[in-house]
Design a protein around this motif. Structure first.
Motif, short mmCIF file in Angstrom:
data_model
loop_
_atom_site.label_atom_id
_atom_site.label_comp_id
_atom_site.label_asym_id
_atom_site.label_seq_id
_atom_site.Cartn_x
_atom_site.Cartn_y
_atom_site.Cartn_z
N TRP A 513 -86.20 15.93 -44.12
CA TRP A 513 -85.70 14.59 -44.46
C TRP A 513 -85.68 13.71 -43.21
CZ3 TRP A 513 -81.21 11.92 -42.96
CH2 TRP A 513 -80.96 10.74 -43.66
N LEU A 514 -85.21 14.27 -42.10
CA LEU A 514 -85.21 13.51 -40.84
C LEU A 514 -86.63 13.22 -40.38
CD1 LEU A 514 -82.34 15.46 -39.05
CD2 LEU A 514 -82.25 13.09 -39.87
N MET A 515 -87.52 14.18 -40.58
CA MET A 515 -88.93 13.96 -40.25
C MET A 515 -89.50 12.83 -41.10
SD MET A 515 -91.99 16.77 -40.54
CE MET A 515 -93.69 16.40 -40.10
N GLY A 516 -89.10 12.77 -42.37
CA GLY A 516 -89.58 11.74 -43.27
C GLY A 516 -89.19 10.34 -42.82
N LEU A 517 -88.03 10.19 -42.18
CA LEU A 517 -87.63 8.88 -41.67
C LEU A 517 -88.62 8.38 -40.63
CD1 LEU A 517 -83.76 9.40 -41.28
CD2 LEU A 517 -84.99 8.33 -43.18
N GLY A 518 -89.03 9.26 -39.74
CA GLY A 518 -90.02 8.88 -38.74
C GLY A 518 -91.37 8.56 -39.37
N ILE A 519 -91.75 9.34 -40.40
CA ILE A 519 -93.03 9.09 -41.07
C ILE A 519 -93.02 7.72 -41.73
CG2 ILE A 519 -94.45 9.83 -43.02
CD1 ILE A 519 -93.71 12.71 -42.30
N GLU A 520 -91.91 7.35 -42.35
CA GLU A 520 -91.83 6.02 -42.97
C GLU A 520 -91.96 4.92 -41.93
OE1 GLU A 520 -88.17 6.07 -45.07
OE2 GLU A 520 -88.94 7.22 -46.78
N ALA A 521 -91.39 5.15 -40.74
CA ALA A 521 -91.52 4.15 -39.67
C ALA A 521 -92.97 4.01 -39.22
CB ALA A 521 -90.62 4.52 -38.49
N VAL A 522 -93.69 5.14 -39.09
CA VAL A 522 -95.10 5.09 -38.68
C VAL A 522 -95.95 4.42 -39.75
CG1 VAL A 522 -97.13 6.51 -38.21
CG2 VAL A 522 -94.95 7.06 -37.13
N VAL A 523 -95.71 4.77 -41.03
CA VAL A 523 -96.48 4.15 -42.11
C VAL A 523 -96.19 2.66 -42.18
CG1 VAL A 523 -96.79 4.08 -44.61
CG2 VAL A 523 -96.66 6.27 -43.45
N GLY A 524 -94.92 2.27 -41.99
CA GLY A 524 -94.59 0.85 -41.98
C GLY A 524 -95.30 0.12 -40.85
N THR A 525 -95.38 0.75 -39.69
CA THR A 525 -96.12 0.16 -38.57
C THR A 525 -97.59 -0.01 -38.92
OG1 THR A 525 -94.61 1.16 -36.97
CG2 THR A 525 -96.76 0.46 -36.16
N ALA A 526 -98.18 1.02 -39.54
CA ALA A 526 -99.60 0.95 -39.92
C ALA A 526 -99.84 -0.15 -40.94
CB ALA A 526 -100.05 2.30 -40.48
N MET A 527 -98.97 -0.24 -41.94
CA MET A 527 -99.14 -1.28 -42.95
C MET A 527 -99.05 -2.67 -42.35
SD MET A 527 -99.65 0.07 -45.98
CE MET A 527 -99.37 1.52 -47.01
N THR A 528 -98.11 -2.84 -41.43
CA THR A 528 -97.92 -4.15 -40.81
C THR A 528 -99.13 -4.54 -39.97
OG1 THR A 528 -95.53 -3.83 -40.74
CG2 THR A 528 -96.46 -5.50 -39.28
N VAL A 529 -99.58 -3.63 -39.12
CA VAL A 529 -100.71 -3.94 -38.24
C VAL A 529 -102.00 -4.11 -39.05
CG1 VAL A 529 -102.13 -3.06 -36.34
CG2 VAL A 529 -99.65 -2.78 -36.28
N ALA A 530 -102.17 -3.30 -40.09
CA ALA A 530 -103.39 -3.41 -40.91
C ALA A 530 -103.47 -4.74 -41.63
CB ALA A 530 -103.44 -2.27 -41.91
N ASP A 531 -102.34 -5.40 -41.85
CA ASP A 531 -102.32 -6.71 -42.52
C ASP A 531 -102.59 -7.86 -41.57
OD1 ASP A 531 -101.89 -5.69 -45.03
OD2 ASP A 531 -99.71 -5.82 -44.92
N TRP A 532 -102.65 -7.60 -40.26
CA TRP A 532 -102.96 -8.67 -39.32
C TRP A 532 -104.38 -9.17 -39.54
CZ3 TRP A 532 -100.75 -6.53 -34.04
CH2 TRP A 532 -99.36 -6.45 -34.14
N PRO A 533 -104.67 -10.43 -39.23
CA PRO A 533 -106.02 -10.96 -39.45
C PRO A 533 -107.07 -10.18 -38.66
CG PRO A 533 -104.45 -12.74 -39.00
CD PRO A 533 -103.73 -11.45 -38.72
N SER A 534 -108.15 -9.83 -39.34
CA SER A 534 -109.29 -9.12 -38.72
C SER A 534 -108.84 -7.84 -38.01
CB SER A 534 -110.01 -10.04 -37.72
OG SER A 534 -110.46 -11.21 -38.35
N ALA A 535 -107.91 -7.10 -38.64
CA ALA A 535 -107.42 -5.87 -38.01
C ALA A 535 -108.53 -4.84 -37.87
CB ALA A 535 -106.27 -5.29 -38.83
N ALA A 536 -109.41 -4.76 -38.87
CA ALA A 536 -110.50 -3.79 -38.84
C ALA A 536 -111.82 -4.53 -38.83
CB ALA A 536 -110.42 -2.84 -40.03
N LEU A 537 -112.63 -4.26 -37.84
CA LEU A 537 -113.93 -4.92 -37.70
C LEU A 537 -115.01 -4.02 -38.29
CD1 LEU A 537 -115.59 -7.28 -36.50
CD2 LEU A 537 -115.78 -5.91 -34.41
N LYS A 538 -115.75 -4.53 -39.25
CA LYS A 538 -116.87 -3.79 -39.84
C LYS A 538 -118.13 -4.08 -39.03
CE LYS A 538 -115.08 -3.55 -44.54
NZ LYS A 538 -113.72 -4.01 -44.18
N VAL A 539 -118.83 -3.00 -38.64
CA VAL A 539 -120.00 -3.10 -37.77
C VAL A 539 -121.16 -2.39 -38.45
CG1 VAL A 539 -120.89 -2.73 -35.45
CG2 VAL A 539 -118.43 -3.03 -35.80
N SER A 540 -122.35 -2.93 -38.33
CA SER A 540 -123.52 -2.28 -38.91
C SER A 540 -123.83 -0.99 -38.17
CB SER A 540 -124.73 -3.22 -38.86
OG SER A 540 -125.02 -3.58 -37.53
#
Length: 733
Positions: A513-540
């Motif tokens: 359960w304590l481990m899950g709290l940290g996982i939720e924080a990491v996933v929240g960080t990923a979701m936030t950063v992934a929503d930033w403009p042009s977070a992922a650049l697609k390259v040929s």
């Protein structure tokens, strides 16, 4: 009479001297001046020469896999004999130019040795491969692994009996997907059910990922899906040799433990945190939702789910420092016994157990080898040399599994750790705490800066491989890692270790359960950063020569230390240029002829269907640096003009016919330059410069076509793969 052996030795020394004088004269003639002496630079790198040996080994392995046909066995043998003869002839020479020749011979020896072990590995793993689709039919076998998925589960089966297939043609292993799950089934169980089986799929486009080659080295001769549930059968006695039975029991035992622990984890910690906790603790990532995986990729945090140095190191460090700290509390032990070595003796098998539990992936193997060597250095009172650790870890990995050189996990794992160690060599204290109080503001700032720099270096090191394999770059990975890596290191993995220790007593709920709290924080960080403009650049897609140039430049910068180190920037610039100048194909055709994509003038892609062969379409769009969800351009005059019989496209001044039905052939053959037909061209179609029909696609797989005013160039999957043991031949090429 001279003593026996002396004249021969004198002749050898005389021959060496003559060869040295010739090389010295040649170098003096070719060198334009004394401002730069490559020989002097090379000799100054003496302490780094050994670091090139795994590179030469990998060069030999890569050369073997790059061949279009299977070479005869005498090629590697002759190369080894010639290199060994040169080594013996040049041994003991003091001439610097002949020493370079000796080193070249040593490099050639390792190249041919890598070539030979790759060929031997291929020969040793030869097993039947299904040549055509069969089923639905009855399939029975023993479960090797159970891989949970977001929907359903995958079973890998061995010791197979397949109705309608002779024993000599039966694959050693098959992978079957169960849509309704595999409740109550575990590795080691013998099961039976109905399934449709197909050969391992070939690449979806020329140059794309070759799953069939990877499957060959896993003895996976077929894949398929089940009809309904598989039933458990009584276990029968194995007829395999004793050694083979022992190795299989070892593999199945760990797979069974992995699956059972994963089930306990998701039961104690339900939902998405439990799925990620299971991925971190057992390596089973199939339960993690695709939305979370994509967010982690876009935020540059996908490495947190790939069991690697961070996880193995933290488990080993937790055991080492935890046990050492407990023993230090007992003065009688701390003062009279080597508790540091005792802790290392416990941490080493603990790290090995975690390695086997997570499936011994390539990054985990590299991390364990390096961690194990460092713990061994503690036991022997030696100081470990980090760059040499990487070299020996790479050497051991390639010797055990030469095919791992082609895997993205090997390439990205070793690229990241090599560049990080090279950057920090001689600067070990740059980001180290300046005092005993780690939590002081200054030390926390140093730590955050160190994480940022390390993440940046890892991003740079893995960028060419991310572009080549995934056509994807996470632009804000540094920011996400500054937050997510400390949470993983100081919260998630310590509680994972506590959960492991509590599981035998059934007390894993609280630490999970304590481990899950940290996982939720990491996933929240990923979701936030992934929503930033042009977070992922697609390259040929990057061509293979671009990836080789990037690898050469990176290795040169990491290994060399002299003034010529800067020369490594030239191949890196070439790699960047390769992406810019590579021209994507104008037309792509799937192997079943049901899906065709045409590149438009604006760079977008038109495809014949959005519902057929979506997996191949996703790969095509990704390799073109486009969004797979893109719709066909509406109202584009350069797009194909279609009717129920087919389409006509105008590409670079050429007319192309896409024939869906035989009725389109007669009217289109007379005026097009390229005919692509879903049906066989049984009638004459002489006018087109190039024709591709259903038979061509069946024999040669997917096609990529480049069209200009002067020529039409066609490349097929069969042409790029060649005639190798993992390639199924379908008639004349």
């Amino acid at each position: 009479m001279a003593e026996s052996g002396i004249p021969g030795e004198h002749r050898s020394r005389a021959a060496q001297a003559a060869a040295g004088d010739f090389l010295l004269s040649a170098v003096r003639f070719l060198r334009p001046g004394d401002a730069f002496d490559p020989v002097a630079c090379f000799m100054a790198e003496r302490v780094r020469w050994a670091l090139w040996l795994p590179v030469m080994l990998g060069l030999g392995i890569g050369s073997y896999f790059a061949l279009p046909v299977e070479p005869p066995f005498w090629v590697a043998l002759c190369g080894l004999v010639l290199a060994l003869g040169a080594l013996l002839f040049l041994r003991g020479t003091q001439n610097p130019y002949l020493q370079i020749c000796w080193l070249i011979s040593l490099a050639l020896f390792f190249v041919m040795f890598g070539f030979g072990i790759a060929q031997l590995r291929t020969f040793s793993l030869a097993a039947p491969i299904l040549e055509r689709s069969i089923g639905p039919t009855e399939v029975s076998g023993r479960i090797v692994t159970v891989e949970p998925r977001e929907r359903g589960e995958r079973l890998v089966l061995e010791r197979l009996e397949i109705r309608g297939l002779a024993l000599e043609n039966t694959p050693a292993r098959v992978r079957v997907t169960l849509a309704s799950g595999a409740d109550g089934l575990y590795p080691g169980d013998r099961v039976r059910g109905r399934a449709k089986l197909t050969p391992p799929p070939e690449p979806s486009a020329p140059g794309a990922y070759d799953f069939a080659r990877a499957a060959y080295f896993k003895k996976l001769g077929a894949v398929g899906f089940a009809y309904g549930q598989f039933e458990k059968l009584p276990e029968d006695a194995s007829t395999a040799p004793a050694g083979d039975r022992l190795s299989r029991r070892w593999e199945v035992w760990w797979a069974d433990l992995r699956h059972r622990l994963s089930e306990r984890i998701v039961t104690a910690l339900p939902g998405e945190p439990g799925a990620i906790a299971a991925a971190l603790m057992t390596g089973e990532r199939g339960r993690v939702p695709e939305t979370h995986l994509q967010a982690l990729r876009d935020a540059g945090l996908a490495h947190l789910l790939a069991i690697s140095g961070l996880h193995i190191g933290l488990i080993a460090a937790g055991l080492f420092f935890g046990l050492r700290g407990v023993l230090a509390l007992i003065p009688g032990l701390a003062l009279n016994y080597p508790i540091k070595k005792w802790a290392a003796l416990v941490a080493l098998p603990g790290a090995f157990a975690y390695l086997m539990l997570v499936g011994a992936t390539i990054p985990a193997q590299r991390a364990f080898l390096m961690t194990g060597l460092m713990l061994l250095a503690v036991l022997l009172d030696r100081r470990a040399l980090s760059m040499r650790l990487v070299a020996w870890a790479a050497m051991a990995t390639l010797l055990l599994a030469p095919e791992s050189l082609l895997s993205v996990s090997f390439q990205m794992s070793f690229a990241a750790v090599t560049l990080m160690i090279a950057a920090y060599e001689g600067r070990r204290g740059l980001f180290a705490p300046s005092g005993r109080d780690f939590w002081s503001p200054g030390n926390l700032w140093r730590y955050a800066l160190g994480v940022a720099v390390t993440s940046g270096l890892a991003t740079i090191a893995t960028a060419p491989f991310a572009v080549y394999h995934f056509n994807h770059l996470a632009l804000y990975g540094v920011f996400a890692n500054v937050l997510a890596v400390p949470i993983t290191a100081f919260w998630i993995m310590p509680w994972a270790l506590v959960a492991f220790l509590m599981m035998p007593f059934g007390l894993e709920v609280a630490p999970l359960w304590l481990m899950g709290l940290g996982i939720e924080a990491v996933v929240g960080t990923a979701m936030t950063v992934a929503d930033w403009p042009s977070a992922a650049l697609k390259v040929s897609a990057m061509p293979i020569w671009g990836l080789l140039a990037a690898s050469t430049g990176g290795l040169w910068l990491a290994i060399c230390t002299g003034p010529w180190r800067i020369l490594g920037l030239l191949p890196l610039a070439t790699a960047v240029l390769s992406v810019m100048i590579l021209r994507p194909p104008d037309i792509l055709v799937s192997a079943d002829a049901r899906l065709i994509a045409v590149r438009q003038d604006d760079g977008s892609m038109w495809r014949s269907s959005r519902t057929v062969n979506r997996f191949a379409a996703d790969i095509w769009f990704r390799r073109a640096g486009l969004d797979p969800g893109q719709k066909n351009p509406a109202g584009d005059p350069s797009g194909p003009i279609c009717d129920p019989k087919g389409c006509i496209a105008h590409i670079n001044g050429r007319k192309v016919a896409l024939a869906w039905r035989a009725g389109a052939l007669a009217e289109d053959c007379a005026f097009v330059d390229l005919m692509i037909s879903r049906v066989p061209l049984r009638q004459a179609c002489d006018h087109p410069e190039t024709t591709i029909d259903r038979f061509d696609l069946w024999r040669n797989g997917a096609h990529a076509i480049w069209i200009d005013e002067q020529s039409i160039q066609v490349k097929s999957v069969a042409k790029t793969r060649g005639n190798r043991p993992w390639v199924i031949s379908r008639g004349k090429q």
